[in-house]
Design an enzyme around this catalytic site. Structure first.
Site, PDB file in Angstrom:
ATOM      1  N   ASP A  52       0.855  -1.181   0.000  1.00  0.00           N
ATOM      2  CA  ASP A  52       0.000   0.000   0.000  1.00  0.00           C
ATOM      3  C   ASP A  52       0.901   1.243   0.000  1.00  0.00           C
ATOM      4  O   ASP A  52       2.091   1.146   0.311  1.00  0.00           O
ATOM      5  CB  ASP A  52      -0.886  -0.038   1.247  1.00  0.00           C
ATOM      6  N   ASP A  87      -0.277   5.203   0.814  1.00  0.00           N
ATOM      7  CA  ASP A  87      -0.534   6.243   1.812  1.00  0.00           C
ATOM      8  C   ASP A  87      -0.592   5.646   3.213  1.00  0.00           C
ATOM      9  O   ASP A  87      -1.409   4.764   3.491  1.00  0.00           O
ATOM     10  CB  ASP A  87      -1.849   6.960   1.501  1.00  0.00           C
ATOM     11  N   LYS A 138     -10.304  -1.322  -3.005  1.00  0.00           N
ATOM     12  CA  LYS A 138     -10.294  -1.829  -1.640  1.00  0.00           C
ATOM     13  C   LYS A 138     -11.536  -1.306  -0.908  1.00  0.00           C
ATOM     14  O   LYS A 138     -11.898  -0.160  -1.097  1.00  0.00           O
ATOM     15  CB  LYS A 138      -9.044  -1.361  -0.887  1.00  0.00           C
TER      16      LYS A 138
END
Length: 217
Positions: free
Chosen positions: A10, A12, A145
Site C-alpha cells: 500500500d 498512503d 479496496k
C-alpha cells in the site's frame, strides 16, 4: 529462506507519511461544506477509495443527495493533494530501507493503492517508479479496496498467485482487501487493524524473515 514471490505495498500511510497531507485537503474540503472534520470522521475515510471517502464526508456534513457533486469534489480534492504532494512527501520510518532490502533479495515489488492514477503519479516521484514491477491504482480495477480486486491484480501483474505474496498495509480497508485476495498481510501503524493480519508495527528494522508468506511457513 521462504520469501514471498512478491511483496505488494500500500502507499498512503504505509510507505509514505502522506495521510497528513490528505488530512489538510480533507479538512479544507469539509470546511467548505460548513463543517470542521472530527478525528473520528477522518479516520473512517482512511484507506478508502475516493468515491467512498467523499460519500462519508458528504454524509458527515449532512449534504443532501441532490447537492452532492462527486465529480467536482474529486477534482478539487485530487488537485489539492497533488499540490501538497509536489511540495514533498515524507517517507514512513524504515519504508525506503525495506524496499531496498527486498530489492537486494530480488523480490518483485508492486504498489497497490486506492489512490487514483493521476495523484499516484505524483507520489511515484518520491517513491521511485523503477522500484516496482507494476503499480495498481483504485481507478484501474472493477472494485477498489476493500474488495480483493486491487491485490488480485497486483499479484497477477507480478506473475504469481496471491497466496504466494505478502501485502503490507496500514488500514482496515486495505487489510480486508489483501486478506480477501488470499495474501499474507503485514500491518504497520500504532495498533493492529484487523484480525488475520500480522502486526509488524513499523518497517524500521524489518528483516527478510518478516516477508515469508503463510503458505510457505
Amino acid at each position: 529462506m521462504n520469501l514471498a514471490s512478491a511483496v505488494l505495498f500500500d502507499m498512503d500511510g504505509t510507505l509514505l507519511d502522506s495521510e497528513k497531507l490528505w488530512d489538510i485537503a480533507v479538512a479544507e474540503f469539509t470546511r467548505d461544506l460548513g463543517m470542521e472534520i472530527t478525528p473520528e470522521a477522518r479516520e473512517s475515510t482512511l484507506g478508502n477509495a475516493t468515491a467512498d471517502a467523499l460519500r462519508k464526508l458528504f454524509d458527515f456534513a449532512q449534504v443532501p443527495e441532490a447537492d452532492r457533486d462527486y465529480a467536482g469534489a474529486e477534482r478539487w480534492v485530487s488537485n489539492r493533494v497533488v499540490e501538497l504532494f509536489d511540495g514533498g512527501i515524507p517517507w514512513q520510518p524504515g519504508a525506503s530501507e525495506t524496499l531496498d532490502l527486498l530489492a537486494a533479495a530480488d523480490v518483485p515489488l508492486v504498489l497497490v493503492t486506492n489512490t487514483i492514477r493521476e495523484v499516484t503519479e505524483h507520489a511515484l516521484g518520491t517513491l521511485g517508479r523503477d522500484r516496482f514491477v507494476a503499480t495498481v491504482c483504485g481507478d484501474e480495477v472493477p472494485s477498489p479496496k476493500p474488495a480483493p480486486d486491487p491485490y488480485l491484480r497486483g499479484a497477477e501483474l507480478a506473475g504469481f498467485a496471491a497466496g504466494d505474496c505478502v501485502a503490507v498495509e496500514d488500514s482496515p480497508t486495505g487489510s480486508r482487501s489483501a486478506l480477501a485476495a488470499g495474501c499474507t498481510v503485514l500491518t504497520v501503524g500504532p495498533e493492529p487493524v484487523l484480525d488475520g493480519a500480522r502486526h509488524l508495527g513499523t518497517l524500521s528494522g524489518a528483516a527478510l524473515v518478516d516477508f515469508a508468506p503463510l503458505s510457505r511457513r
